[in-house]
Design a protein around this motif. Structure first.
Motif, PDB file in Angstrom:
ATOM      1  N   VAL A   1      -0.360   2.787  -6.321  1.00 28.51           N
ATOM      2  CA  VAL A   1      -1.106   2.545  -5.088  1.00 28.51           C
ATOM      3  C   VAL A   1      -2.583   2.737  -5.415  1.00 28.51           C
ATOM      4  CG1 VAL A   1      -1.521   3.322  -2.720  1.00 28.51           C
ATOM      5  CG2 VAL A   1       0.786   3.447  -3.689  1.00 28.51           C
ATOM      6  N   VAL A   2      -3.402   1.742  -5.096  1.00 25.37           N
ATOM      7  CA  VAL A   2      -4.837   1.808  -5.366  1.00 25.37           C
ATOM      8  C   VAL A   2      -5.594   1.632  -4.054  1.00 25.37           C
ATOM      9  CG1 VAL A   2      -6.776   0.794  -6.629  1.00 25.37           C
ATOM     10  CG2 VAL A   2      -4.500   0.857  -7.679  1.00 25.37           C
ATOM     11  N   ILE A   3      -6.450   2.597  -3.748  1.00 28.31           N
ATOM     12  CA  ILE A   3      -7.280   2.520  -2.548  1.00 28.31           C
ATOM     13  C   ILE A   3      -8.745   2.573  -2.956  1.00 28.31           C
ATOM     14  CG2 ILE A   3      -7.944   3.636  -0.376  1.00 28.31           C
ATOM     15  CD1 ILE A   3      -5.116   4.693  -0.131  1.00 28.31           C
ATOM     16  N   GLU A   4      -9.497   1.549  -2.573  1.00 33.07           N
ATOM     17  CA  GLU A   4     -10.942   1.526  -2.771  1.00 33.07           C
ATOM     18  C   GLU A   4     -11.575   2.119  -1.517  1.00 33.07           C
ATOM     19  OE1 GLU A   4     -12.784   0.463  -5.335  1.00 33.07           O
ATOM     20  OE2 GLU A   4     -11.108  -0.303  -6.535  1.00 33.07           O
ATOM     21  N   VAL A   5     -12.394   3.128  -1.682  1.00 38.29           N
ATOM     22  CA  VAL A   5     -13.060   3.763  -0.545  1.00 38.29           C
ATOM     23  C   VAL A   5     -14.467   3.190  -0.440  1.00 38.29           C
ATOM     24  CG1 VAL A   5     -13.803   5.937   0.480  1.00 38.29           C
ATOM     25  CG2 VAL A   5     -11.711   5.871  -0.897  1.00 38.29           C
ATOM     26  N   ARG A   6     -14.759   2.594   0.720  1.00 40.64           N
ATOM     27  CA  ARG A   6     -16.083   2.006   0.969  1.00 40.64           C
ATOM     28  C   ARG A   6     -16.792   2.774   2.067  1.00 40.64           C
ATOM     29  NH1 ARG A   6     -15.992  -2.645   3.638  1.00 40.64           N
ATOM     30  NH2 ARG A   6     -13.775  -2.653   4.044  1.00 40.64           N
ATOM     31  N   LYS A   7     -18.092   2.773   1.982  1.00 39.41           N
ATOM     32  CA  LYS A   7     -18.932   3.387   3.007  1.00 39.41           C
ATOM     33  C   LYS A   7     -19.909   2.323   3.485  1.00 39.41           C
ATOM     34  CE  LYS A   7     -21.875   7.477   3.548  1.00 39.41           C
ATOM     35  NZ  LYS A   7     -22.409   8.636   2.820  1.00 39.41           N
ATOM     36  N   ALA A   8     -20.206   2.332   4.746  1.00 41.24           N
ATOM     37  CA  ALA A   8     -21.179   1.388   5.311  1.00 41.24           C
ATOM     38  C   ALA A   8     -20.799  -0.063   5.049  1.00 41.24           C
ATOM     39  CB  ALA A   8     -22.576   1.683   4.784  1.00 41.24           C
ATOM     40  N   ARG A   9     -19.475  -0.338   5.113  1.00 41.78           N
ATOM     41  CA  ARG A   9     -18.924  -1.683   5.010  1.00 41.78           C
ATOM     42  C   ARG A   9     -19.084  -2.376   3.670  1.00 41.78           C
ATOM     43  NH1 ARG A   9     -16.105  -4.112   8.599  1.00 41.78           N
ATOM     44  NH2 ARG A   9     -16.252  -3.498  10.746  1.00 41.78           N
ATOM     45  N   SER A  10     -19.865  -1.848   2.737  1.00 42.58           N
ATOM     46  CA  SER A  10     -20.040  -2.599   1.499  1.00 42.58           C
ATOM     47  C   SER A  10     -20.061  -1.747   0.238  1.00 42.58           C
ATOM     48  CB  SER A  10     -21.319  -3.420   1.565  1.00 42.58           C
ATOM     49  OG  SER A  10     -22.425  -2.556   1.732  1.00 42.58           O
ATOM     50  N   ARG A  11     -20.551  -0.537   0.299  1.00 38.83           N
ATOM     51  CA  ARG A  11     -20.743   0.263  -0.912  1.00 38.83           C
ATOM     52  C   ARG A  11     -19.476   1.028  -1.272  1.00 38.83           C
ATOM     53  NH1 ARG A  11     -22.834   5.492  -2.238  1.00 38.83           N
ATOM     54  NH2 ARG A  11     -22.877   6.011  -0.045  1.00 38.83           N
ATOM     55  N   ASN A  12     -18.860   0.671  -2.418  1.00 46.98           N
ATOM     56  CA  ASN A  12     -17.693   1.412  -2.897  1.00 46.98           C
ATOM     57  C   ASN A  12     -18.154   2.759  -3.420  1.00 46.98           C
ATOM     58  OD1 ASN A  12     -16.052  -0.704  -2.317  1.00 46.98           O
ATOM     59  ND2 ASN A  12     -15.691  -1.318  -4.418  1.00 46.98           N
ATOM     60  N   ILE A  13     -17.479   3.825  -2.970  1.00 47.96           N
ATOM     61  CA  ILE A  13     -17.860   5.146  -3.473  1.00 47.96           C
ATOM     62  C   ILE A  13     -16.856   5.670  -4.488  1.00 47.96           C
ATOM     63  CG2 ILE A  13     -19.234   5.736  -1.443  1.00 47.96           C
ATOM     64  CD1 ILE A  13     -16.933   7.627  -0.630  1.00 47.96           C
ATOM     65  N   CYS A  14     -15.591   5.202  -4.421  1.00 50.81           N
ATOM     66  CA  CYS A  14     -14.618   5.626  -5.426  1.00 50.81           C
ATOM     67  C   CYS A  14     -13.340   4.808  -5.305  1.00 50.81           C
ATOM     68  CB  CYS A  14     -14.316   7.112  -5.319  1.00 50.81           C
ATOM     69  SG  CYS A  14     -13.208   7.543  -3.983  1.00 50.81           S
ATOM     70  N   THR A  15     -12.485   4.994  -6.295  1.00 52.21           N
ATOM     71  CA  THR A  15     -11.149   4.408  -6.288  1.00 52.21           C
ATOM     72  C   THR A  15     -10.148   5.542  -6.421  1.00 52.21           C
ATOM     73  OG1 THR A  15     -11.963   2.412  -7.381  1.00 52.21           O
ATOM     74  CG2 THR A  15      -9.588   2.812  -7.472  1.00 52.21           C
ATOM     75  N   VAL A  16      -9.149   5.552  -5.555  1.00 52.76           N
ATOM     76  CA  VAL A  16      -8.073   6.542  -5.613  1.00 52.76           C
ATOM     77  C   VAL A  16      -6.817   5.799  -6.055  1.00 52.76           C
ATOM     78  CG1 VAL A  16      -6.632   8.107  -4.269  1.00 52.76           C
ATOM     79  CG2 VAL A  16      -9.081   7.943  -3.777  1.00 52.76           C
ATOM     80  N   THR A  17      -6.172   6.295  -7.115  1.00 56.43           N
ATOM     81  CA  THR A  17      -4.957   5.666  -7.629  1.00 56.43           C
ATOM     82  C   THR A  17      -3.838   6.694  -7.677  1.00 56.43           C
ATOM     83  OG1 THR A  17      -6.270   4.179  -9.024  1.00 56.43           O
ATOM     84  CG2 THR A  17      -3.931   4.402  -9.566  1.00 56.43           C
ATOM     85  N   ALA A  18      -2.699   6.352  -7.092  1.00 56.80           N
ATOM     86  CA  ALA A  18      -1.508   7.184  -7.164  1.00 56.80           C
ATOM     87  C   ALA A  18      -0.450   6.376  -7.890  1.00 56.80           C
ATOM     88  CB  ALA A  18      -1.020   7.558  -5.765  1.00 56.80           C
ATOM     89  N   SER A  19       0.139   6.996  -8.913  1.00 54.22           N
ATOM     90  CA  SER A  19       1.163   6.266  -9.668  1.00 54.22           C
ATOM     91  C   SER A  19       2.291   7.205 -10.075  1.00 54.22           C
ATOM     92  CB  SER A  19       0.554   5.608 -10.905  1.00 54.22           C
ATOM     93  OG  SER A  19       0.057   6.578 -11.792  1.00 54.22           O
ATOM     94  N   MET A  20       3.404   6.594 -10.382  1.00 54.75           N
ATOM     95  CA  MET A  20       4.557   7.333 -10.882  1.00 54.75           C
ATOM     96  C   MET A  20       5.042   6.614 -12.120  1.00 54.75           C
ATOM     97  SD  MET A  20       8.212   8.240  -9.192  1.00 54.75           S
ATOM     98  CE  MET A  20       7.489   9.480  -8.143  1.00 54.75           C
ATOM     99  N   LYS A  21       5.347   7.383 -13.130  1.00 54.11           N
ATOM    100  CA  LYS A  21       5.839   6.808 -14.375  1.00 54.11           C
ATOM    101  C   LYS A  21       7.187   7.430 -14.681  1.00 54.11           C
ATOM    102  CE  LYS A  21       4.441   6.264 -19.176  1.00 54.11           C
ATOM    103  NZ  LYS A  21       3.381   6.561 -20.144  1.00 54.11           N
ATOM    104  N   ILE A  22       8.169   6.592 -14.929  1.00 54.47           N
ATOM    105  CA  ILE A  22       9.504   7.067 -15.268  1.00 54.47           C
ATOM    106  C   ILE A  22       9.803   6.625 -16.691  1.00 54.47           C
ATOM    107  CG2 ILE A  22      11.969   6.919 -14.757  1.00 54.47           C
ATOM    108  CD1 ILE A  22      11.140   6.397 -11.828  1.00 54.47           C
ATOM    109  N   GLU A  23      10.111   7.579 -17.548  1.00 50.19           N
ATOM    110  CA  GLU A  23      10.445   7.279 -18.938  1.00 50.19           C
ATOM    111  C   GLU A  23      11.880   7.727 -19.210  1.00 50.19           C
ATOM    112  OE1 GLU A  23       7.673   8.752 -21.815  1.00 50.19           O
ATOM    113  OE2 GLU A  23       5.968   8.227 -20.542  1.00 50.19           O
ATOM    114  N   TRP A  24      12.763   6.778 -19.433  1.00 50.85           N
ATOM    115  CA  TRP A  24      14.143   7.086 -19.753  1.00 50.85           C
ATOM    116  C   TRP A  24      14.230   7.495 -21.215  1.00 50.85           C
ATOM    117  CZ3 TRP A  24      17.907   7.309 -16.197  1.00 50.85           C
ATOM    118  CH2 TRP A  24      17.695   6.669 -14.984  1.00 50.85           C
ATOM    119  N   ARG A  25      14.906   8.571 -21.498  1.00 54.14           N
ATOM    120  CA  ARG A  25      15.147   9.006 -22.883  1.00 54.14           C
ATOM    121  C   ARG A  25      16.400   8.324 -23.416  1.00 54.14           C
ATOM    122  NH1 ARG A  25      10.428  10.038 -22.795  1.00 54.14           N
ATOM    123  NH2 ARG A  25       9.630  12.093 -22.424  1.00 54.14           N
TER     124      ARG A  25
END
Length: 80
Positions: free
Chosen positions: A53-77
């Motif tokens: 999940v990727v969320i771009e956070v904008r302020k004042a309708r145009s200026r990106n201040i950061c990107t928040v990424t949530a991920s899950m990784k599954i590795e089968w042994r």
């Protein structure tokens, strides 16, 4: 209070936040975006969807201040 917008990348498409929400500062907005990314991710995992999940956070309708990424990784042994 300032208005912040959370644009969500959903696979190949972007879901743009047109309304926004008010927060006291950048830190409060980023914390809210992190909580939102977690909630979206939990909903996806419940459906068997493990995309990040990727969320771009904008302020004042145009200026990106950061990107928040949530991920899950599954590795089968090994699978029995």
């Amino acid at each position: 209070m300032a208005r912040y917008y959370f644009d969500v990348h959903d696979g190949a498409q972007l879901v743009r936040d047109e309304d926004g929400s008010e927060f006291e500062n950048d830190d409060a907005a980023v914390q809210a975006a992190a909580r939102s990314a977690t909630e979206i991710g939990q909903g996806r995992v419940a459906k068997g969807d493990f995309r990040e999940v990727v969320i771009e956070v904008r302020k004042a309708r145009s200026r990106n201040i950061c990107t928040v990424t949530a991920s899950m990784k599954i590795e089968w042994r090994s699978k029995s």
